[in-house]
Design a protein around this motif. Sequence first.
Motif, PDB file in Angstrom:
ATOM      1  N   ALA A   1       0.843  -1.199   0.000  1.00 43.83           N
ATOM      2  CA  ALA A   1       0.000   0.000   0.000  1.00 43.83           C
ATOM      3  C   ALA A   1       0.879   1.251   0.000  1.00 43.83           C
ATOM      4  CB  ALA A   1      -0.929   0.000   1.214  1.00 43.83           C
TER       5      ALA A   1
ATOM      6  N   THR B  12      -1.816   4.683   0.290  1.00 39.59           N
ATOM      7  CA  THR B  12      -3.009   4.199   0.984  1.00 39.59           C
ATOM      8  C   THR B  12      -2.869   4.313   2.494  1.00 39.59           C
ATOM      9  OG1 THR B  12      -3.224   2.542  -0.779  1.00 39.59           O
ATOM     10  CG2 THR B  12      -4.616   2.254   1.156  1.00 39.59           C
TER      11      THR B  12
ATOM     12  N   ILE C  23      -9.839   1.554   4.737  1.00 41.65           N
ATOM     13  CA  ILE C  23      -8.819   1.743   3.707  1.00 41.65           C
ATOM     14  C   ILE C  23      -9.162   3.007   2.928  1.00 41.65           C
ATOM     15  CG2 ILE C  23      -7.733   0.720   1.673  1.00 41.65           C
ATOM     16  CD1 ILE C  23      -8.757  -2.015   2.764  1.00 41.65           C
TER      17      ILE C  23
ATOM     18  N   VAL D 212      -4.308   2.612   5.883  1.00 41.56           N
ATOM     19  CA  VAL D 212      -5.016   1.419   6.354  1.00 41.56           C
ATOM     20  C   VAL D 212      -5.039   1.453   7.879  1.00 41.56           C
ATOM     21  CG1 VAL D 212      -5.141  -1.100   6.292  1.00 41.56           C
ATOM     22  CG2 VAL D 212      -4.142   0.141   4.360  1.00 41.56           C
TER      23      VAL D 212
END
Length: 420
Positions: free
Chosen positions: A207, A211, A231, A213
């Motif tokens: 990721a 991203t 996410i 998370v």
Amino acid sequence: MPRNEPTEGTDGWDGEGSPRRRKAMRYAVPVAVAGVAAATIGLVPAFAGSGSPDLPKISAQDLIAKMAKSDVQQLSGTVRASADLGLPSLPGAAGGAGAFGGGKGGGGGSAEPQSKLMELASGAHTLRVAADGPDKQRVSIVDKAAEYSLVHNGNEVWGYDSASNTAFHHTAPEAGRHGKQHTPEDVPPGLKNATPQDLAKRALQAAGDTTSVTVDGTAKVAGRDAYQLLIKPKQAASTVGSIRIAVDAANGVPLKFTLTPKSGGAAAIDVGFTSVDFAKPAASTFAFTPPKGAKVVQGDKAGATAQREHGKDSAPRKEMKAATEDMGGLNVLGKGWTSIATIKGEGSGLPSGKGEGKGKGSGGDVAGFLDSIGDKVHGSFGSGRVFSTRLVNALVTDNGTVYVGAVDKQALIDAANAAK
């Protein structure tokens, strides 16, 4: 008060051939049953019950590992789902799902699985699901006045539509019904000895900086305690706002999946259990006999006929393959959430309607429809039209090149400008 954060052990996961490791490779079987819809369907009003359960704290990495470690093979329950993808309605089609060829018709009639399951791309639906290992699954789409069931039992597959009293039957070859059996030698070297924790760590590393998370609290889903994995893309051009997965706190099975567009409003993709039982379903759940008087379409015969008439590939598959080759193949630009697929075109692009008649079915009629759902755009690449849904946008240039991705309009124009 939250209790201490648990430590996920790795006992039983060492070695390539351990039973628990082999089980982990099958953890997605029950999820795949509900996932017949999950890939394409949307919003469900509040599944979470009142209040949030008090659960031990857990990191995102350990929660992902818990999902990977899950070995639930048996379940039954009810799933509620609806879709709000913002798909345009095509002329003569009933709703946005028509854009995907949903509805009745086709070689197998209204009981053919492909046509029936595509209806899940639009509207609200109730499904009953059941699974007993990799060889037995059942999904039933329940409407107000009818029901469609898809039943897999060993090498037998049945689809049945009660509205038309039509059944679709297919028998898979005994030797190949499970598909290729993967051995440790088939697994990429870096994953041969990976524990769920290793896989979770790799997922978070993949990721990277694109991203976020996190574990965003807890919820009650179908009466079960669940953690909520959140996410969120960090790339500004993405049309995805967030993905939320409710994970069963006891066994790691995903209970609910929700994808919300960055534009806000109702979720675009959301599917979840309203009730679920992890006990072994009765064997009768996966037994099916066509009702008396039902029309039975033999999928095996239809497939054999198509193969005799068209060779290895059916005519539609051949046409699609040829079209892709003519357009120069598929390439992917960028990475992460802002990846853009592009197909190079050599033709004249979309019809403009100039100099053509205005009768039904003419180029002018088609151009008028395209203008009603697409925005005309210009750039150093030339000009084209952008067609938009709540998640996926596509730019078709005047020379027929296509750019498509879960990105905003400007990202498509920038990609076309850079590739000119």
